[in-house]
Design a protein around this motif. Structure first.
Motif, PDB file in Angstrom:
ATOM      1  N   PRO A 148       0.808  -1.224   0.000  1.00  0.00           N
ATOM      2  CA  PRO A 148       0.000   0.000   0.000  1.00  0.00           C
ATOM      3  C   PRO A 148       0.842   1.276   0.000  1.00  0.00           C
ATOM      4  CG  PRO A 148       0.084  -0.918   2.202  1.00  0.00           C
ATOM      5  CD  PRO A 148       0.774  -1.902   1.306  1.00  0.00           C
ATOM      6  N   SER A 149       2.147   1.137   0.255  1.00  0.00           N
ATOM      7  CA  SER A 149       3.002   2.323   0.386  1.00  0.00           C
ATOM      8  C   SER A 149       4.307   2.133  -0.389  1.00  0.00           C
ATOM      9  CB  SER A 149       3.309   2.588   1.861  1.00  0.00           C
ATOM     10  OG  SER A 149       2.131   2.641   2.632  1.00  0.00           O
ATOM     11  N   PRO A 150       4.276   2.270  -1.707  1.00  0.00           N
ATOM     12  CA  PRO A 150       5.481   2.050  -2.524  1.00  0.00           C
ATOM     13  C   PRO A 150       6.665   2.929  -2.127  1.00  0.00           C
ATOM     14  CG  PRO A 150       3.537   2.110  -3.911  1.00  0.00           C
ATOM     15  CD  PRO A 150       3.096   2.536  -2.544  1.00  0.00           C
ATOM     16  N   LYS A 151       6.444   4.233  -1.976  1.00  0.00           N
ATOM     17  CA  LYS A 151       7.552   5.148  -1.696  1.00  0.00           C
ATOM     18  C   LYS A 151       8.158   4.886  -0.318  1.00  0.00           C
ATOM     19  CE  LYS A 151       8.861  10.042  -1.929  1.00  0.00           C
ATOM     20  NZ  LYS A 151       9.414  10.219  -0.576  1.00  0.00           N
ATOM     21  N   GLU A 152       7.300   4.733   0.687  1.00  0.00           N
ATOM     22  CA  GLU A 152       7.805   4.506   2.039  1.00  0.00           C
ATOM     23  C   GLU A 152       8.528   3.155   2.135  1.00  0.00           C
ATOM     24  OE1 GLU A 152       5.062   7.700   2.034  1.00  0.00           O
ATOM     25  OE2 GLU A 152       4.805   5.654   1.290  1.00  0.00           O
ATOM     26  N   SER A 153       7.995   2.155   1.450  1.00  0.00           N
ATOM     27  CA  SER A 153       8.643   0.837   1.449  1.00  0.00           C
ATOM     28  C   SER A 153      10.040   0.926   0.855  1.00  0.00           C
ATOM     29  CB  SER A 153       7.802  -0.162   0.644  1.00  0.00           C
ATOM     30  OG  SER A 153       6.533  -0.351   1.234  1.00  0.00           O
ATOM     31  N   ILE A 154      10.152   1.626  -0.267  1.00  0.00           N
ATOM     32  CA  ILE A 154      11.443   1.787  -0.931  1.00  0.00           C
ATOM     33  C   ILE A 154      12.408   2.579  -0.053  1.00  0.00           C
ATOM     34  CG2 ILE A 154      12.561   3.097  -2.779  1.00  0.00           C
ATOM     35  CD1 ILE A 154      11.690   0.328  -3.635  1.00  0.00           C
ATOM     36  N   GLU A 155      11.912   3.598   0.622  1.00  0.00           N
ATOM     37  CA  GLU A 155      12.781   4.406   1.486  1.00  0.00           C
ATOM     38  C   GLU A 155      13.401   3.552   2.587  1.00  0.00           C
ATOM     39  OE1 GLU A 155      10.667   8.809   1.043  1.00  0.00           O
ATOM     40  OE2 GLU A 155      10.017   7.429   2.614  1.00  0.00           O
ATOM     41  N   PHE A 156      12.587   2.715   3.235  1.00  0.00           N
ATOM     42  CA  PHE A 156      13.116   1.846   4.288  1.00  0.00           C
ATOM     43  C   PHE A 156      14.123   0.850   3.720  1.00  0.00           C
ATOM     44  CE2 PHE A 156       9.470   3.194   6.922  1.00  0.00           C
ATOM     45  CZ  PHE A 156      10.128   3.387   8.131  1.00  0.00           C
ATOM     46  N   LEU A 157      13.829   0.302   2.554  1.00  0.00           N
ATOM     47  CA  LEU A 157      14.737  -0.668   1.942  1.00  0.00           C
ATOM     48  C   LEU A 157      16.057  -0.009   1.535  1.00  0.00           C
ATOM     49  CD1 LEU A 157      12.201  -2.672  -0.260  1.00  0.00           C
ATOM     50  CD2 LEU A 157      13.400  -3.500   1.781  1.00  0.00           C
ATOM     51  N   LEU A 158      15.969   1.175   0.962  1.00  0.00           N
ATOM     52  CA  LEU A 158      17.180   1.880   0.540  1.00  0.00           C
ATOM     53  C   LEU A 158      18.064   2.251   1.727  1.00  0.00           C
ATOM     54  CD1 LEU A 158      16.317   4.391  -2.347  1.00  0.00           C
ATOM     55  CD2 LEU A 158      18.026   2.575  -2.368  1.00  0.00           C
ATOM     56  N   VAL A 159      17.447   2.802   2.765  1.00  0.00           N
ATOM     57  CA  VAL A 159      18.223   3.219   3.938  1.00  0.00           C
ATOM     58  C   VAL A 159      18.921   2.021   4.564  1.00  0.00           C
ATOM     59  CG1 VAL A 159      18.067   4.105   6.294  1.00  0.00           C
ATOM     60  CG2 VAL A 159      16.844   5.257   4.453  1.00  0.00           C
ATOM     61  N   SER A 160      18.205   0.931   4.732  1.00  0.00           N
ATOM     62  CA  SER A 160      18.799  -0.245   5.371  1.00  0.00           C
ATOM     63  C   SER A 160      19.917  -0.839   4.524  1.00  0.00           C
ATOM     64  CB  SER A 160      17.726  -1.303   5.657  1.00  0.00           C
ATOM     65  OG  SER A 160      17.053  -1.681   4.472  1.00  0.00           O
ATOM     66  N   SER A 161      19.722  -0.904   3.207  1.00  0.00           N
ATOM     67  CA  SER A 161      20.758  -1.485   2.348  1.00  0.00           C
ATOM     68  C   SER A 161      21.971  -0.567   2.247  1.00  0.00           C
ATOM     69  CB  SER A 161      20.201  -1.772   0.947  1.00  0.00           C
ATOM     70  OG  SER A 161      19.819  -0.574   0.292  1.00  0.00           O
ATOM     71  N   GLN A 162      21.741   0.744   2.140  1.00  0.00           N
ATOM     72  CA  GLN A 162      22.846   1.693   2.033  1.00  0.00           C
ATOM     73  C   GLN A 162      23.721   1.676   3.285  1.00  0.00           C
ATOM     74  OE1 GLN A 162      23.633   4.446  -0.422  1.00  0.00           O
ATOM     75  NE2 GLN A 162      22.630   2.949  -1.699  1.00  0.00           N
ATOM     76  N   PHE A 163      23.120   1.398   4.422  1.00  0.00           N
ATOM     77  CA  PHE A 163      23.852   1.425   5.688  1.00  0.00           C
ATOM     78  C   PHE A 163      24.410   0.052   6.064  1.00  0.00           C
ATOM     79  CE2 PHE A 163      23.962   1.408  10.416  1.00  0.00           C
ATOM     80  CZ  PHE A 163      24.916   2.399  10.592  1.00  0.00           C
ATOM     81  N   LEU A 164      23.532  -0.937   6.187  1.00  0.00           N
ATOM     82  CA  LEU A 164      23.947  -2.240   6.700  1.00  0.00           C
ATOM     83  C   LEU A 164      24.879  -2.985   5.748  1.00  0.00           C
ATOM     84  CD1 LEU A 164      23.568  -4.145   9.113  1.00  0.00           C
ATOM     85  CD2 LEU A 164      21.679  -5.212   7.878  1.00  0.00           C
ATOM     86  N   LEU A 165      24.714  -2.780   4.447  1.00  0.00           N
ATOM     87  CA  LEU A 165      25.535  -3.508   3.478  1.00  0.00           C
ATOM     88  C   LEU A 165      26.763  -2.718   3.034  1.00  0.00           C
ATOM     89  CD1 LEU A 165      22.712  -5.075   1.247  1.00  0.00           C
ATOM     90  CD2 LEU A 165      23.783  -5.989   3.322  1.00  0.00           C
TER      91      LEU A 165
END
Length: 211
Positions: A148-165
């Protein structure tokens, strides 16, 4: 006769020379004088374009981010590609082998450059989020995603991948990183409501030799 260059050409000349210096000599050790000598320009010319060495570094990083954004937009604009194809190509485009880019990222990982590194991560998320959200919306229309929330979902995924990986931040062992990448693939599937295994290519992109 002195050659007069247009402002954009001169600015890029300074950025190119500074980037090489930052990678080969190190950002901390490189000086404005080094940049002047590499470009064969006067101090006044340098300060016409940039106020400091820090501003030069920010401009170099921003240039990479903008190039990545442009590449992503070109991919998204292709009507022949499916949502998964677009995500695959965007990830591939963002991770093209580039020794100078890799060297620059190494400089950002130094503790004294942490603020600059954080700004680059934030800028990347801000610029790529709406582009990838558009791809997710396409995937919803194709029936391969359900969120239901494409932009917010992508934001969480991007932040986590940019940091943790980010290996410069965590320096994971290869097996640790592989497990985290595999787990992130599963998280992407759940967050975006995708079919199990449909993001397996994310792991293959990070570990092509194990594919």
């Amino acid at each position: 006769m002195r050659l007069i260059k247009n402002p954009e050409e001169r600015r890029n000349e300074i950025l190119n020379a500074a980037e090489i210096l930052f990678v080969t000599k190190g950002y901390t050790k490189a000086t404005v004088m080094d940049i002047l000598q590499a470009c064969n320009i006067a101090k006044g010319t340098f300060y016409y374009y940039f106020q400091s060495k820090e501003e030069v570094m920010n401009a170099i990083v921003m240039r990479y981010i903008l190039n990545g954004e442009s590449a992503a937009r070109r991919i998204v604009s292709d009507p022949e590609l499916s949502a998964h194809d677009k995500i695959f190509r965007i990830i591939t485009a963002q991770n093209q082998p580039d020794d100078r880019k890799h060297g620059l990222i190494e400089q950002l990982h130094h503790v004294q450059n942490v603020e600059m590194h954080q700004k680059s991560l934030v800028e990347t998320v801000i610029r790529l989020s709406p582009i990838l959200a558009e791809v997710v919306e396409q995937g919803i229309q194709e029936g391969v995603f359900n969120t239901p929330s494409p932009k917010e979902s992508i934001e969480f995924l991007l932040v986590s991948s940019q940091f943790l990986l980010d290996q410069g931040i965590f320096q994971w062992e290869e097996e640790e990183l592989r497990k985290k990448v595999e787990t992130f693939s599963h998280i992407m599937e759940r967050v975006l409501g995708a079919k199990q295994g449909s993001f397996a290519y994310f792991t293959r992109l990070h570990f092509p030799h194990q594919a």
